[in-house]
Design a protein around this motif. Structure first.
Motif, short mmCIF file in Angstrom:
data_model
loop_
_atom_site.label_atom_id
_atom_site.label_comp_id
_atom_site.label_asym_id
_atom_site.label_seq_id
_atom_site.Cartn_x
_atom_site.Cartn_y
_atom_site.Cartn_z
N SER B 52 81.83 144.05 6.57
CA SER B 52 83.07 144.26 5.85
C SER B 52 84.15 144.60 6.87
N PHE B 53 85.28 143.92 6.78
CA PHE B 53 86.39 144.23 7.69
C PHE B 53 87.28 145.30 7.09
N VAL B 54 86.69 146.47 6.97
CA VAL B 54 87.42 147.64 6.46
C VAL B 54 87.83 148.51 7.65
N ARG B 74 74.53 131.49 14.27
CA ARG B 74 74.74 130.91 12.94
C ARG B 74 73.85 129.71 12.67
N ASN B 75 73.30 129.72 11.46
CA ASN B 75 72.57 128.56 10.96
C ASN B 75 73.55 127.78 10.09
N PRO B 76 73.81 126.52 10.40
CA PRO B 76 74.83 125.78 9.64
C PRO B 76 74.54 125.69 8.15
N LYS B 77 73.28 125.94 7.75
CA LYS B 77 72.95 125.87 6.32
C LYS B 77 73.34 127.15 5.56
N VAL B 78 73.66 128.20 6.31
CA VAL B 78 73.98 129.49 5.69
C VAL B 78 75.49 129.72 5.70
N THR B 79 76.01 130.26 4.61
CA THR B 79 77.42 130.66 4.56
C THR B 79 77.50 132.14 4.96
N TYR B 80 78.24 132.43 6.01
CA TYR B 80 78.37 133.81 6.49
C TYR B 80 79.66 134.41 5.91
N VAL B 81 79.46 135.47 5.14
CA VAL B 81 80.56 136.05 4.37
C VAL B 81 80.98 137.39 4.97
N ALA B 82 82.27 137.66 4.92
CA ALA B 82 82.76 139.00 5.27
C ALA B 82 83.56 139.54 4.10
N ARG B 92 91.19 139.71 10.50
CA ARG B 92 89.99 139.93 11.33
C ARG B 92 88.91 138.90 10.98
N ALA B 93 88.78 138.58 9.68
CA ALA B 93 87.78 137.58 9.26
C ALA B 93 88.12 136.21 9.82
N LEU B 94 89.42 135.88 9.80
CA LEU B 94 89.87 134.61 10.36
C LEU B 94 89.57 134.54 11.86
N ALA B 95 89.87 135.63 12.55
CA ALA B 95 89.68 135.67 14.00
C ALA B 95 88.21 135.52 14.39
#
Lengths: 321, 321
Positions: B52-54, B74-82, B92-95
């Protein structure tokens, strides 16, 4: 559709003082047991499985079975049950005027040998003799089918095996049964399918579902059973009654969590949930450990708490601008 | 009928390293977090909510958000969420090239004020600015509706309020949402009804169900949601992610218990349950407390153990006679 065909009313059988207390590290003093059963007697439960007439050497925690049965104050609306492993136990149950005896056999041969030290044939022969002993008395007979969904030694159990055992029970004259997921191996699909089958084949047999939450599926399985036409469930206050093979794993489905869930979907249990929670919250001190019941810790889903003062200030400020 | 209309495949989103770790008493070292996420990345999960970018002051446990996002494999099959609480977080998430940002607003005004220190109108205005910021990037936007079923201050939430918020999300351009039972107040009926309604009104919106097991109904609610047409569930390894108001109460639904249940009824999750259990069993040492996951303690329902020698002897003796 999810949650169709649910009964409008569910009967709850409390097993904590037997299935729960038997495996605890501490001996719950006789007076405490009696006090707890007397309080539970007033809460709308259908049955209370009071104790077990086993050898005090086998289960020292229930060595006070006679005294408990004799000294509780009975509510005529409640059926007081005693578990009975053999003829000696049946005689003790008769002497103390239990309303119902609960006989137990595992549908898995290995589990029956391991748990009861008897083959299934030996158990059935004994059931027949116990039924003979009970003849002419008012005592009801219920027989449990332990490991009906899975056996820790033999794995998942086929429904045919359960049907076969029910047929043998009926042949002896037993008309009231409990289908038990003794070590919490049942899946919701299995529960739905077996219960549907049993209801279809034996519409006039009195069927209780006895579930454990060992793998977290207990309440889901309860709903699966209810959807399949079952209207009677065993449960244990605080979810006590552990699995000896799995340290830390939960035991029976938790009475108050079950009642809370059933009421949340509009089913009537007739059970006084608030008083049930009161008793459950005394268990950790009595048993010297936390219990697995969740509602006793979190409170009802409908309970609210007040906002903190700084949030109220924030709210007021926003409303002014 | 129970368990009809279930999807054949269920997508599982893992939230333990964010929703779980954020509220732990111990800080999980950055290297440990990265190692755990890298192992989770290989197990067939759909999304991993990494961090979390808190503000590090608000949640010190996630003060290493950048480093974790930057150093995971990163595994391209997984979506990495923040998770992103504000524009600063979005930047920060964009960066750090998160695949997806998760925005959060409570549908309950009181809870949003209490949790986010903003009114819902302020949250929505911010969502709009964040969507602007994200324009032109590949970052997906998901927005959560916290307290969609109940709010600890306002009580049970009416479905109309949730629909109203979804409409406001859509108006901003958000097409992917999570319906969250933030404090575990949902009943299975409520989940079934709200999810059915949402699926009917918004057939093309991507919907995830985020459930907590605070009152023991988590897995039942998951099944209720799936029966209503949801095919994406958040869950947390070991069930970590507690409820700050209820000491001892469980948190998120437990990933491995969920996967175990779904597989037990024949649903495909694509998740490697054995490897998931391996990681879950390391959590108590990492977090210095037991977790609420049941299958990690009890083992799979299909696992069997050998009979003890004296039972084998008993069996042999009986077979001979």
């Amino acid at each position: 559709m999810f949650m169709q065909n649910l009964p409008s009313e569910v009967l709850i059988n409390e097993v904590s003082t037997r299935d729960g207390f038997q495996s605890e590290a501490v001996f719950v003093p006789t007076d405490k047991k009696i006090e707890m059963i007397d309080r539970l007697s007033l809460l709308g439960l259908n049955k209370i499985e009071v104790t077990s007439f086993v050898s005090p050497k086998a289960i020292p925690n229930l060595r006070d079975a006679e005294e408990v049965m004799n000294r509780i104050t009975r509510n005529p609306k409640v059926t007081y049950v005693a578990l009975v492993p053999n003829e000696k136990g049946a005689e003790r149950a008769l002497a103390t005027k239990a309303d119902e005896v609960n006989l137990v056999m595992s549908v898995s041969e290995s589990h029956n040998l391991s748990n009861m030290r008897m083959t299934c044939a030996q158990s059935l022969a004994q059931f027949r003799r116990i039924c003979g002993l009970m003849e002419g008395s008012d005592v009801r007979i219920n027989a449990s089918l332990a490991t009906s969904f899975g056996c820790p030694f033999e794995g998942i159990i086929a429904p045919e095996r359960v049907i076969d055992v029910i047929d043998q029970y009926l042949e002896i004259g037993i008309q009231s049964i409990s289908i038990a997921d003794t070590t919490g191996m049942a899946s919701p699909r299995q529960v739905y399918e077996l219960c549907s089958l049993v209801r279809r084949i034996y519409p006039s047999v009195d069927v209780t579902l006895h579930l454990h939450n060992t793998r977290g599926m207990g309440l889901t399985n309860a709903l699966a059973g209810l959807s399949a036409g079952i209207n009677q469930l065993d449960a244990s206050l605080g979810g006590i009654g552990g699995c000896p093979y799995a340290p830390g794993a939960t035991g029976n489905i938790c009475t108050e969590d079950l009642v809370h869930m059933l009421e949340s979907i509009g089913l009537n249990t007739n059970v006084d949930l608030m008083k049930l929670l009161e008793i459950s919250r005394e268990l950790p001190a009595m048993l010297e450990h936390e219990t697995s019941g969740q509602v006793a810790k979190a409170g009802l889903r409908t309970e609210t708490r007040p906002l903190s003062q700084n949030v109220i200030d924030l709210k007021n400020r926003n409303e002014k601008h």
